[in-house]
Design a protein around this motif. Structure first.
Motif, PDB file in Angstrom:
ATOM      1  N   LEU A   1      -5.814  16.576 -25.306  1.00  0.00           N
ATOM      2  CA  LEU A   1      -6.498  16.858 -26.566  1.00  0.00           C
ATOM      3  C   LEU A   1      -5.634  16.491 -27.771  1.00  0.00           C
ATOM      4  O   LEU A   1      -6.145  16.099 -28.814  1.00  0.00           O
ATOM      5  CB  LEU A   1      -6.885  18.339 -26.649  1.00  0.00           C
ATOM      6  N   SER A   2      -4.320  16.603 -27.608  1.00  0.00           N
ATOM      7  CA  SER A   2      -3.418  16.302 -28.731  1.00  0.00           C
ATOM      8  C   SER A   2      -3.488  14.825 -29.129  1.00  0.00           C
ATOM      9  O   SER A   2      -3.086  14.467 -30.235  1.00  0.00           O
ATOM     10  CB  SER A   2      -1.979  16.690 -28.384  1.00  0.00           C
ATOM     11  N   GLN A   3      -4.000  13.982 -28.251  1.00  0.00           N
ATOM     12  CA  GLN A   3      -4.110  12.558 -28.550  1.00  0.00           C
ATOM     13  C   GLN A   3      -5.382  12.238 -29.341  1.00  0.00           C
ATOM     14  O   GLN A   3      -5.540  11.126 -29.831  1.00  0.00           O
ATOM     15  CB  GLN A   3      -4.081  11.759 -27.250  1.00  0.00           C
ATOM     16  N   ASN A   4      -6.286  13.199 -29.463  1.00  0.00           N
ATOM     17  CA  ASN A   4      -7.527  12.990 -30.213  1.00  0.00           C
ATOM     18  C   ASN A   4      -7.350  13.454 -31.653  1.00  0.00           C
ATOM     19  O   ASN A   4      -6.432  14.197 -31.970  1.00  0.00           O
ATOM     20  CB  ASN A   4      -8.680  13.729 -29.540  1.00  0.00           C
ATOM     21  N   TYR A   5      -8.243  13.031 -32.484  1.00  0.00           N
ATOM     22  CA  TYR A   5      -8.112  13.308 -33.909  1.00  0.00           C
ATOM     23  C   TYR A   5      -9.473  13.554 -34.541  1.00  0.00           C
ATOM     24  O   TYR A   5     -10.517  13.266 -33.964  1.00  0.00           O
ATOM     25  CB  TYR A   5      -7.437  12.126 -34.604  1.00  0.00           C
ATOM     26  N   ILE A   6      -9.400  14.077 -35.752  1.00  0.00           N
ATOM     27  CA  ILE A   6     -10.609  14.213 -36.558  1.00  0.00           C
ATOM     28  C   ILE A   6     -10.422  13.318 -37.775  1.00  0.00           C
ATOM     29  O   ILE A   6      -9.331  13.236 -38.338  1.00  0.00           O
ATOM     30  CB  ILE A   6     -10.864  15.682 -36.942  1.00  0.00           C
ATOM     31  N   ASP A   7     -11.459  12.603 -38.143  1.00  0.00           N
ATOM     32  CA  ASP A   7     -11.405  11.647 -39.233  1.00  0.00           C
ATOM     33  C   ASP A   7     -12.616  11.900 -40.128  1.00  0.00           C
ATOM     34  O   ASP A   7     -13.735  11.554 -39.753  1.00  0.00           O
ATOM     35  CB  ASP A   7     -11.424  10.228 -38.669  1.00  0.00           C
ATOM     36  N   LEU A   8     -12.404  12.552 -41.262  1.00  0.00           N
ATOM     37  CA  LEU A   8     -13.496  12.874 -42.179  1.00  0.00           C
ATOM     38  C   LEU A   8     -13.380  12.002 -43.426  1.00  0.00           C
ATOM     39  O   LEU A   8     -12.296  11.847 -43.989  1.00  0.00           O
ATOM     40  CB  LEU A   8     -13.431  14.352 -42.581  1.00  0.00           C
ATOM     41  N   ARG A   9     -14.505  11.467 -43.847  1.00  0.00           N
ATOM     42  CA  ARG A   9     -14.520  10.618 -45.035  1.00  0.00           C
ATOM     43  C   ARG A   9     -15.709  10.981 -45.910  1.00  0.00           C
ATOM     44  O   ARG A   9     -16.806  11.205 -45.411  1.00  0.00           O
ATOM     45  CB  ARG A   9     -14.602   9.148 -44.636  1.00  0.00           C
ATOM     46  N   SER A  10     -15.462  10.990 -47.201  1.00  0.00           N
ATOM     47  CA  SER A  10     -16.537  11.279 -48.139  1.00  0.00           C
ATOM     48  C   SER A  10     -17.349  10.007 -48.383  1.00  0.00           C
ATOM     49  O   SER A  10     -16.953   8.910 -47.975  1.00  0.00           O
ATOM     50  CB  SER A  10     -15.963  11.799 -49.459  1.00  0.00           C
ATOM     51  N   ARG A  11     -18.443  10.167 -49.081  1.00  0.00           N
ATOM     52  CA  ARG A  11     -19.211   8.991 -49.494  1.00  0.00           C
ATOM     53  C   ARG A  11     -18.416   8.229 -50.543  1.00  0.00           C
ATOM     54  O   ARG A  11     -17.654   8.808 -51.311  1.00  0.00           O
ATOM     55  CB  ARG A  11     -20.546   9.418 -50.087  1.00  0.00           C
ATOM     56  N   GLU A  12     -18.589   6.947 -50.547  1.00  0.00           N
ATOM     57  CA  GLU A  12     -17.890   6.131 -51.542  1.00  0.00           C
ATOM     58  C   GLU A  12     -18.462   6.396 -52.923  1.00  0.00           C
ATOM     59  O   GLU A  12     -19.669   6.602 -53.084  1.00  0.00           O
ATOM     60  CB  GLU A  12     -18.034   4.646 -51.194  1.00  0.00           C
ATOM     61  N   ASP A  13     -17.586   6.392 -53.917  1.00  0.00           N
ATOM     62  CA  ASP A  13     -18.073   6.517 -55.287  1.00  0.00           C
ATOM     63  C   ASP A  13     -18.437   5.127 -55.808  1.00  0.00           C
ATOM     64  O   ASP A  13     -18.416   4.141 -55.061  1.00  0.00           O
ATOM     65  CB  ASP A  13     -17.046   7.222 -56.180  1.00  0.00           C
TER      66      ASP A  13
END
Length: 157
Positions: A94-106
């Motif tokens: 599990l430590s090899q996985n990640y979360i990647d959150l991105r907002s909408r582009e302005d």
């Protein structure tokens, strides 16, 4: 951590806090990401999130210490196996996985980004079966918000 603290933690049980629609919300959040979690990894990650102590202050500490054998019991891992080690290996993967959150582009094409591995540090003591899992501080707060069902994505991106 002192030997006495490890012994006290070894006898502390893993607890679950049931939440309405929690399993589906949490599972979807992680199962539909850019990586693929095995069934056991998803169960372990969900159990970990559900077991986060409600009295724990996420901004102050991001290390969780628990008995890997008791955790294995909750996952129904065969008692004849090296259950603590199996749980430690699940969290290592599990430590090899990640979360990647991105907002909408302005309007200029810019966006806010939050990226973190699920687990920043892990240690397992095979003699005491104590597993220590460290979560990145901001991800820690995200997981608490996710478990509580609040709109946490907005706070990161």
């Amino acid at each position: 951590m002192s030997a006495q603290e490890e012994r006290q933690l070894a006898h502390r049980s893993v607890f679950l806090i049931p939440k309405d629609a929690g399993p589906m919300t949490i599972a979807q959040e992680f199962a539909t990401a850019k990586y693929a979690l095995s069934k056991n990894q998803l169960k372990a990650w969900y159990l970990f999130i559900a077991s986060m102590d409600e009295h724990h202050v996420p901004e102050q500490s991001t290390t969780y210490v628990f008995d890997a054998v008791r955790f294995a019991d909750k996952l129904n891992i065969n008692a004849t196996k090296a259950r603590g080690m199996i749980v430690a290996e699940l969290f290592t993967k599990l430590s090899q996985n990640y979360i990647d959150l991105r907002s909408r582009e302005d309007s200029s094409g810019e966006q806010n980004i939050y990226h973190a591995n699920f687990i920043s540090e892990l240690s397992y003591n095979r003699k005491t079966h104590i597993l220590e899992v460290s979560i990145p501080p901001r991800l820690n707060q995200y997981l608490f918000n996710l478990r509580e069902g609040t709109g946490c994505v907005k706070s990161f991106v």
